[in-house]
Write a protein that holds these residues in place. Structure first.
Motif, mmCIF file in Angstrom:
data_model
loop_
_atom_site.group_PDB
_atom_site.id
_atom_site.type_symbol
_atom_site.label_atom_id
_atom_site.label_comp_id
_atom_site.label_asym_id
_atom_site.label_seq_id
_atom_site.Cartn_x
_atom_site.Cartn_y
_atom_site.Cartn_z
ATOM 1 N N VAL A 181 0.825 -1.213 0.000
ATOM 2 C CA VAL A 181 0.000 0.000 0.000
ATOM 3 C C VAL A 181 0.855 1.257 0.000
ATOM 4 O O VAL A 181 0.556 2.236 -0.694
ATOM 5 N N LEU A 182 1.944 1.244 0.764
ATOM 6 C CA LEU A 182 2.798 2.423 0.855
ATOM 7 C C LEU A 182 3.558 2.697 -0.443
ATOM 8 O O LEU A 182 3.981 3.826 -0.690
ATOM 9 N N ALA A 183 3.700 1.670 -1.276
ATOM 10 C CA ALA A 183 4.470 1.818 -2.509
ATOM 11 C C ALA A 183 3.695 2.523 -3.609
ATOM 12 O O ALA A 183 4.270 2.887 -4.635
ATOM 13 N N GLN A 184 2.397 2.709 -3.390
ATOM 14 C CA GLN A 184 1.597 3.321 -4.449
ATOM 15 C C GLN A 184 0.533 4.237 -3.858
ATOM 16 O O GLN A 184 0.078 4.027 -2.741
ATOM 17 N N ARG A 185 0.152 5.229 -4.615
ATOM 18 C CA ARG A 185 -0.940 6.108 -4.233
ATOM 19 C C ARG A 185 -2.228 5.548 -4.799
ATOM 20 O O ARG A 185 -2.243 5.028 -5.927
ATOM 21 N N PRO A 186 -3.347 5.634 -4.052
ATOM 22 C CA PRO A 186 -4.614 5.129 -4.582
ATOM 23 C C PRO A 186 -5.038 5.897 -5.819
ATOM 24 O O PRO A 186 -4.951 7.124 -5.854
ATOM 25 N N ASP A 187 -5.467 5.172 -6.857
ATOM 26 C CA ASP A 187 -5.880 5.838 -8.088
ATOM 27 C C ASP A 187 -7.323 6.324 -7.953
ATOM 28 O O ASP A 187 -7.988 6.107 -6.936
ATOM 29 N N ALA A 188 -7.800 6.983 -9.012
ATOM 30 C CA ALA A 188 -9.142 7.570 -8.972
ATOM 31 C C ALA A 188 -10.207 6.508 -8.780
ATOM 32 O O ALA A 188 -11.201 6.720 -8.072
#
Length: 378
Positions: A340-347
């Motif tokens: 989860v920390l490796a990516q930002r949540p998309d739209a």
């Protein structure tokens, strides 16, 4: 399935007494929120607390009265009993807001008029208890449930669990999800943080844990996961927002794992501003009921990693479509947080989270409560 309003908030008003025995958790927050909403509709609303909890006075909604013992001693509690009896007899509906003490008290003082409210999975709660404790607890629950008109469960998981434990009373249980005041959550999230907390959150990667520092919340598992992330070279901090009996044990574990300076225990603080600034929320409970903090995180668009415990997380997170569900191990939790920390949540992910949170909107949930409470008036 979305929570569909079954009835608009009725103009019918009545008197209700909400029985409480503790303060500071999600169940108590929901009780005060319901009291506020009923009072705003013109109900005569009273809260009777079985213990002397002065801090509760500062959180009472407008137009809601509060009665409690004058002091913490047994004599003060005994002197409060006539007050409790008089108050509950004067109200048309009596709601036991938390298992077991307040629910049993409501059922004993107002048989036939009492409604129970269950916030945790009792089967999971009793799983590791001594045999004598399980027998006694189940017997007291049966005594209470048999005297309630209905018992509200905050998740389908709790509903199914209770119907398995007390099959002869299965028609007495119903499910009403906890409701969220979405406007208030977003308003509270804009509040500034205290200086020391703000400095801690200046770090880019902060994981947040929210809840009482008690064995049920299993925060020791989260500390172990943080140590694994540290050993993998990740620069991650952890804030555990809450208070409880395990503070000293958790502080000792922080030192033993070499996490000093990377973990903050600020005590009981409003979690919404923390959620706005955190990168992820972690839930490690051994069991839950509804897991209110997960729904609040969804409302604020905060990514979630949760242990898949009974019975609320999977339900709130729509079986993992709105958050990551992992096994109850430090390595699985560390893997989930790292992902989860490796990516930002998309739209798309943000839209799913917002849509799921909207299903718990108080405007959807309150009509169910109005219908349930009004049934006791006729």
């Amino acid at each position: 399935m979305p929570e569909v309003p079954t009835q608009t908030a009725s103009a019918t008003t009545a008197s209700i007494c909400l029985v409480m025995h503790s303060f500071g958790g999600g169940g108590e927050k929901m009780a005060l929120l319901l009291a506020r909403e009923l009072a705003s509709l013109g109900w005569s609303v009273h809260v009777a607390c079985l213990r002397a909890l002065p801090a509760l006075r500062d959180h009472m909604p407008d137009k809601v009265s509060l009665a409690m013992p004058k002091g913490p001693g047994l004599a003060d509690r005994l002197r409060f009993l006539p007050v409790l009896l008089k108050l509950t007899r004067s109200c048309q509906v009596v709601l036991g807001t938390l298992e077991l003490q307040s629910l049993l008290a409501a059922a004993l003082v107002a048989p036939g008029r009492a409604t129970g409210w269950l916030h945790k999975d009792l089967a999971a709660y009793l799983e590791d208890r001594p045999f004598w404790y399980v027998r006694l607890y189940r017997a007291l629950c049966r005594l209470a449930f048999a005297r309630c008109r209905t018992v509200v469960c905050v998740s389908d998981g709790i509903l199914a669990s209770c119907q398995r434990l007390w099959p002869d009373l299965k028609d007495r249980f119903q499910r009403i999800y906890n409701g969220l005041d979405l406007d208030e959550i977003h308003r509270l999230a804009q509040a500034p943080l205290p200086a020391g907390v703000a400095d801690f959150f200046s770090h880019e990667q902060v994981v947040l844990g929210v809840g009482r520092l008690e064995p049920q919340k299993n925060f020791g598992l989260l500390l172990e996961a943080m140590a694994i992330l540290r050993d993998r070279g990740l620069q991650v901090r952890l804030c555990l927002a809450g208070e409880g009996s395990q503070r000293s044990l958790l502080e000792a574990q922080v030192q033993a794992l070499g996490l000093a300076g990377q973990v903050l225990l600020p005590g009981f603080v409003n979690p919404c501003p923390l959620m706005r600034r955190a990168r992820a929320l972690a839930l490690t409970s051994r069991f839950e009921g509804f897991a209110l903090v997960l729904a609040e995180a969804l409302a604020l668009g905060l990514p979630v990693v949760s242990v898949n415990c009974p019975s609320g997380p999977a339900e709130v997170l729509d079986q993992g479509r709105c958050g990551l569900l992992v096994q109850a191990s430090a390595s699985a939790l560390a893997d989930g947080l790292q992902e989860v920390l490796a990516q930002r949540p998309d739209a798309g992910a943000q839209a799913r989270m917002a849509a799921r949170a909207a299903e718990f909107d108080l405007e959807r949930i309150l009509p169910r409560w109005i219908r349930t409470l009004n049934k006791g008036l006729y």
